[in-house]
Design a protein around this motif. Structure first.
Motif, PDB file in Angstrom:
ATOM      1  N   SER A  29       1.008  -1.172   0.091  1.00  0.00           N
ATOM      2  CA  SER A  29      -0.035   0.005  -0.009  1.00  0.00           C
ATOM      3  C   SER A  29       0.876   1.283  -0.055  1.00  0.00           C
ATOM      4  CB  SER A  29      -0.883  -0.132   1.415  1.00  0.00           C
ATOM      5  OG  SER A  29      -1.883  -1.145   1.210  1.00  0.00           O
ATOM      6  N   ILE A  30       2.015   1.263   0.727  1.00  0.00           N
ATOM      7  CA  ILE A  30       2.761   2.444   0.833  1.00  0.00           C
ATOM      8  C   ILE A  30       3.477   2.460  -0.388  1.00  0.00           C
ATOM      9  CG2 ILE A  30       4.704   3.262   2.086  1.00  0.00           C
ATOM     10  CD1 ILE A  30       3.788   2.122   4.486  1.00  0.00           C
ATOM     11  N   GLU A  31       3.928   1.582  -0.875  1.00  0.00           N
ATOM     12  CA  GLU A  31       5.001   1.441  -2.218  1.00  0.00           C
ATOM     13  C   GLU A  31       3.982   1.979  -3.446  1.00  0.00           C
ATOM     14  OE1 GLU A  31       8.023  -0.168  -3.526  1.00  0.00           O
ATOM     15  OE2 GLU A  31       8.736  -0.946  -1.700  1.00  0.00           O
ATOM     16  N   VAL A 197       3.481  18.105  -1.548  1.00  0.00           N
ATOM     17  CA  VAL A 197       3.144  17.512  -0.066  1.00  0.00           C
ATOM     18  C   VAL A 197       2.885  16.266   0.096  1.00  0.00           C
ATOM     19  CG1 VAL A 197       1.418  17.812   1.964  1.00  0.00           C
ATOM     20  CG2 VAL A 197       2.280  19.876   0.568  1.00  0.00           C
ATOM     21  N   PRO A 198       2.375  15.419  -0.936  1.00  0.00           N
ATOM     22  CA  PRO A 198       2.003  13.982  -0.925  1.00  0.00           C
ATOM     23  C   PRO A 198       3.263  12.990  -1.028  1.00  0.00           C
ATOM     24  CG  PRO A 198       0.355  14.839  -2.230  1.00  0.00           C
ATOM     25  CD  PRO A 198       1.324  15.944  -1.896  1.00  0.00           C
ATOM     26  N   PHE A 199       4.135  13.841  -1.877  1.00  0.00           N
ATOM     27  CA  PHE A 199       5.699  13.144  -1.962  1.00  0.00           C
ATOM     28  C   PHE A 199       6.478  13.286  -0.643  1.00  0.00           C
ATOM     29  CE2 PHE A 199       4.384  14.092  -6.345  1.00  0.00           C
ATOM     30  CZ  PHE A 199       4.724  13.089  -7.051  1.00  0.00           C
ATOM     31  N   LEU A 200       6.475  14.611   0.032  1.00  0.00           N
ATOM     32  CA  LEU A 200       7.386  14.515   1.190  1.00  0.00           C
ATOM     33  C   LEU A 200       6.672  13.745   2.198  1.00  0.00           C
ATOM     34  CD1 LEU A 200       7.956  18.358   0.849  1.00  0.00           C
ATOM     35  CD2 LEU A 200       9.433  16.640   0.260  1.00  0.00           C
ATOM     36  N   ALA A 201       5.258  13.653   2.243  1.00  0.00           N
ATOM     37  CA  ALA A 201       4.520  13.044   3.203  1.00  0.00           C
ATOM     38  C   ALA A 201       4.925  11.303   3.257  1.00  0.00           C
ATOM     39  CB  ALA A 201       2.923  13.208   3.338  1.00  0.00           C
ATOM     40  N   SER A 202       5.377  10.958   2.254  1.00  0.00           N
ATOM     41  CA  SER A 202       5.865   9.607   2.034  1.00  0.00           C
ATOM     42  C   SER A 202       6.831   9.181   3.239  1.00  0.00           C
ATOM     43  CB  SER A 202       6.243   9.352   0.436  1.00  0.00           C
ATOM     44  OG  SER A 202       6.704   8.008   0.472  1.00  0.00           O
ATOM     45  N   ALA A 203       7.674  10.124   3.476  1.00  0.00           N
ATOM     46  CA  ALA A 203       8.611   9.592   4.391  1.00  0.00           C
ATOM     47  C   ALA A 203       8.102   9.064   5.617  1.00  0.00           C
ATOM     48  CB  ALA A 203       9.534  11.009   4.647  1.00  0.00           C
ATOM     49  N   VAL A 204       7.139   9.687   6.153  1.00  0.00           N
ATOM     50  CA  VAL A 204       6.409   8.952   7.208  1.00  0.00           C
ATOM     51  C   VAL A 204       5.958   7.688   7.023  1.00  0.00           C
ATOM     52  CG1 VAL A 204       4.579   9.509   9.007  1.00  0.00           C
ATOM     53  CG2 VAL A 204       5.955  11.431   8.209  1.00  0.00           C
ATOM     54  N   LEU A 205       5.293   7.576   6.011  1.00  0.00           N
ATOM     55  CA  LEU A 205       4.575   5.974   5.558  1.00  0.00           C
ATOM     56  C   LEU A 205       5.828   5.149   5.687  1.00  0.00           C
ATOM     57  CD1 LEU A 205       1.801   7.470   3.086  1.00  0.00           C
ATOM     58  CD2 LEU A 205       1.878   6.714   5.541  1.00  0.00           C
ATOM     59  N   VAL A 206       6.940   5.576   4.944  1.00  0.00           N
ATOM     60  CA  VAL A 206       7.953   4.572   4.640  1.00  0.00           C
ATOM     61  C   VAL A 206       8.488   3.952   6.161  1.00  0.00           C
ATOM     62  CG1 VAL A 206      10.201   4.261   3.740  1.00  0.00           C
ATOM     63  CG2 VAL A 206       8.365   5.378   2.344  1.00  0.00           C
TER      64      VAL A 206
END
Length: 438
Positions: A29-31, A197-206
């Motif tokens: 889901s994250i990827e 913003v959605p690209f940068l928020a990915s750091a938290v999800l990863v």
């Protein structure tokens, strides 16, 4: 928790199958969220940010071309991660693929546009998109093997759908994040920095995904390979020597899933906002609502594949997809949001029916000693043929011949994938500890 042992005989704790299925679901889901936020951005803003000197149509085609780059990279990632997944283990490659994808996604979020660094901007965009493709190329194979190689034989189709939920849930998160930003800021702010913003928020999800995956242990099938010292020295060579036809046909069964998904999401988002002039927020909302048709279809087909067999469910899904292709022009050409939503739901529901059994079907086609490499490669080759160029082909066909030609394109691909499924053997009763060679 269940007790199992390492290759050296030391006891270790094996998470329950439900925990393992959830870990495969969270990671994919994250990827796929990372992967799809790019597709959404390509349809909405990347042409202006990175290709401002081109006409609107040329800029859109250029943005979709950078979208396709990742699909070319995915087979490379499947061979790279697959090699070490079959040599070193599934767990370590699952962690590495998630980290690779996350770093590339955050990099895109931080990348200056054309107005700031000139031609270097689109070049770096292509490089980062290529790295995204490398990461996703290694993700899917490891995730489905994590679920399938741990699942009870009679329920392998069902547990195999948990990583298959990743694309639907990931796309829901991607579209929802862009919708929230689009609804809360004006167009100038959205196109200048909001889309990042959605690209940068990915750091938290990863980080969340990594915390889940580092707790995993190797699958029983791979642990058995280690115990018996039967690892392949060159999985890619064994793959082509032992299962070349299954590899090609397995990739063929995947093509329809990719075409359905990327026509329904990336192409239709662009077609709806540009050609039909449906507001951006409306199109994003329609996609968020209808993506659940794909998730439901995936669950139903995965369950059904344990009862009726993988091939039967796949063939049914392809026939349904062909019918959807013939209906698509009648619905999409109206410009009515309700009818466009119906078209999206049918396309995504058909995609789920075709996609659900794949999480068990492809791994079951190949021997355990090169399974990570082969299943991943078949999956990603199907993506090159089906997904990477579907938005480009759809855009070009619609511009030249109208939306009806897109429907015929979809129906033709469905026939191709159905033929591949018909030729392949049924694998429902196959043991994942060993698969007979062609």
């Amino acid at each position: 928790m269940a007790d199992t042992r390492t290759a050296g005989g030391a006891a270790r704790t094996q998470p329950r199958i439900g925990t393992i299925a959830m870990a495969s679901f969270i990671g994919t889901s994250i990827e796929f969220y990372d992967f799809y936020i790019y597709g959404t951005a390509a349809a909405l803003v990347l042409n202006g940010a990175f290709f401002p000197n081109l006409s609107p149509l040329a800029g859109q085609l250029a943005a979709f071309s950078t979208f396709a780059v990742a699909f070319i990279a995915r087979p490379v990632g499947s061979l790279l991660f697959g090699h070490f997944g079959d040599r070193v283990g599934r767990k370590s490659m699952l962690v590495a693929s998630l980290l690779t994808m996350g770093l590339a996604t955050v990099g895109i979020g931080l990348l200056p546009g054309y107005e700031t660094i000139g031609v270097a901007a689109p070049i770096l965009l292509v490089v980062l998109r290529f790295v995204q493709g490398i990461g996703l190329g290694g993700e899917w194979g490891g995730a489905v093997l994590l679920a399938a190689e741990n699942a009870p034989d009679a329920k392998r189709g069902w547990y195999g759908v948990f990583p298959q939920f990743g694309p639907g849930v990931g796309y829901f998160g991607a579209a929802a994040s862009f919708l929230a930003l689009s609804a809360t800021m004006d167009n100038e702010a959205f196109t200048s920095w909001g889309w990042r913003v959605p690209f940068l928020a990915s750091a938290v999800l990863v980080i969340i995904g990594l915390l889940v995956r580092i707790r995993l242990v190797e699958t029983p099938a791979f642990a058995e390979v280690l115990r018996k010292r039967e690892r392949s020295s060159m999985p890619v060579i064994d793959m082509f020597q032992s299962s070349s036809w299954r590899l090609l046909l397995g990739a063929g069964t995947m093509v329809i899933s990719y075409v359905l998904f990327y026509l329904a999401t990336t192409f239709m988002l662009s077609y709806g906002t540009v050609t039909l002039e449906i507001p951006r927020d409306t199109m994003l909302t329609l996609q968020i609502v209808t993506i659940w048709a794909m998730i439901v279809g995936t669950a139903i087909s995965g369950w059904a594949s344990d009862r009726f067999g993988r091939r039967a469910v796949l063939i049914f899904g392809c026939v349904f997809a062909a019918v959807v292709g013939l209906v698509l022009p009648l619905l999409a050409s109206t410009g009515s949001p309700n009818l466009v939503a119906t078209a999206l739901a049918l396309m995504l529901g058909a995609m789920g029916l075709c996609y659900g059994p794949i999480g068990s079907f492809l791994p079951e086609l190949f021997e355990v000693r090169y399974r990570y490499t082969a299943a991943s490669f078949a999956y990603t080759i199907g993506g090159v043929v089906g997904g990477g160029f579907a938005p480009l082909i759809g855009t070009e066909l619609a511009a030249r011949y109208g939306i009806s030609s897109v429907g015929w394109y979809l129906a033709a691909v469905a026939a191709l994938s159905a033929l591949c499924a018909i030729i392949l053997p049924e694998t429902k009763n196959t043991s994942l500890r060993m698969v007979e060679r062609d």
